[in-house]
Design an enzyme around this catalytic site. Structure first.
Site, short mmCIF file in Angstrom:
data_model
loop_
_atom_site.label_atom_id
_atom_site.label_comp_id
_atom_site.label_asym_id
_atom_site.label_seq_id
_atom_site.Cartn_x
_atom_site.Cartn_y
_atom_site.Cartn_z
N SER A 31 12.21 3.29 -2.02
CA SER A 31 12.77 2.22 -2.54
C SER A 31 11.91 1.56 -3.73
O SER A 31 10.68 1.48 -3.52
CB SER A 31 13.43 1.19 -1.82
OG SER A 31 14.32 1.64 -0.81
N1 SAH Z 1 13.63 2.45 3.47
C1 SAH Z 1 13.26 3.48 2.67
C2 SAH Z 1 14.29 3.87 1.85
C3 SAH Z 1 14.56 5.41 2.29
S1 SAH Z 1 15.90 6.36 1.23
C4 SAH Z 1 12.04 2.93 1.77
O1 SAH Z 1 11.34 1.88 2.01
O2 SAH Z 1 11.63 3.49 0.82
C5 SAH Z 1 16.92 6.21 2.60
C6 SAH Z 1 16.67 6.93 3.82
O3 SAH Z 1 17.96 6.82 4.91
C7 SAH Z 1 16.54 8.47 3.59
O4 SAH Z 1 15.24 8.50 4.10
C8 SAH Z 1 17.57 9.14 4.47
O5 SAH Z 1 17.43 10.33 5.20
C9 SAH Z 1 17.90 8.10 5.40
N2 SAH Z 1 19.31 8.13 6.11
C10 SAH Z 1 20.42 8.54 5.47
N3 SAH Z 1 21.29 8.40 6.29
C11 SAH Z 1 20.95 8.00 7.53
C12 SAH Z 1 21.66 7.80 8.79
N4 SAH Z 1 22.82 8.04 9.08
N5 SAH Z 1 20.60 7.24 9.83
C13 SAH Z 1 19.22 7.12 9.70
N6 SAH Z 1 18.90 7.47 8.43
C14 SAH Z 1 19.60 7.84 7.31
#
Ligand code: SAH
Length: 222
Positions: free
Chosen positions: A72
């Site tokens: 993010s």
């Molecule tokens: N919090 C992260 C953002 C990662 S992007 C940061 O600090 O950068 C969002 C993430 O959500 C991805 O890795 C994706 O695989 C995960 N994701 C999507 N659907 C999900 C679900 N149902 N359960 C758990 N993780 C999920």
């Protein structure tokens, strides 16, 4: 001779000056919570991205982390953290969507206990390595589908979803403590950040905040 203060890798672009610039930008963008700003200042973002991208780690952009996912943007990490904290220390927090663990590391400085759920196994392993390197000992990661939360550890006084949901999962509402806050992006093409405050066992207040851009919240694990 100029003395360049560097962090961890010793690369100039990851220096304290580069991080100071990121902090001033976050202030200009309206982030006011000093506890959040300090947590971000003390979380080296470059260790969460591949070395080739580390020179861009302190730009206000999301970056690829593999498996079609992203880290993010610093602004959104700061904004969601500020909303979750609401000016007060947090006890038990649940994050859905660990990714590479950057937001998790920031949360570990704002809460006593942090649980984070990720559906892609190799990302759980990657995040675990990063969080170990930063000695975030109050964090536990789970490889699971975050749509159903972590019922066995509920209630949480804060829940943060970092992937865009088509609707707010009922399980997450159930797992929110009374007076707890849920921050979640909702929508497909157009996504809006929502704040949900649980006022009582049955009363939830929804506030629509601002347009955002996240990868989708999917179902199941991989
Ligand atoms: N919090 C992260 C953002 C990662 S992007 C940061 O600090 O950068 C969002 C993430 O959500 C991805 O890795 C994706 O695989 C995960 N994701 C999507 N659907 C999900 C679900 N149902 N359960 C758990 N993780 C999920």
């Amino acid at each position: 001779m100029a003395i360049i203060r560097t962090t961890q890798t010793g690369i100039g672009m990851t220096s304290q000056r580069t991080r100071d610039r990121m902090l001033s930008r976050l202030r200009e963008q309206g982030i006011k919570d000093e506890v959040v700003l300090s947590a971000i200042n003390n979380t080296p973002r470059h260790i969460f991205v591949d070395e080739a991208l580390s020179i861009r780690a302190y730009e206000d952009v999301s970056l690829p982390i593999g498996f079609g996912q992203t880290i993010s943007q610093p602004y959104i990490v700061a904004r969601m953290s500020e909303l979750l904290r609401n000016g007060k220390p947090l006890e038990k927090v649940l994050e859905i969507g660990t990714g590479c663990g950057y937001q998790t590391a920031v949360l570990s400085k704002l809460a006593t206990e942090v649980y984070s759920v990720e559906r892609i196994r190799p990302l759980v392993m990657k995040a675990r390595g990063h969080l170990r390197e930063l000695k975030c000992i109050n964090v536990k990661l789970a490889h699971a589908d975050g749509n159903i939360g972590l019922a066995e550890l509920a209630p949480f006084d804060g829940i943060m979803v970092t992937a865009a949901a088509s609707h707010i999962p009922q399980e997450l509402l159930n797992q929110l403590a009374i007076h707890g806050r849920l921050i979640i992006p909702v929508g497909t093409d157009e996504q809006i950040l929502y704040l949900v405050e649980r006022k009582s066992a049955t009363d939830y207040r929804h506030t629509k905040l601002e347009p955002v851009k996240f990868v989708p919240l999917l179902g199941g694990t991989s």
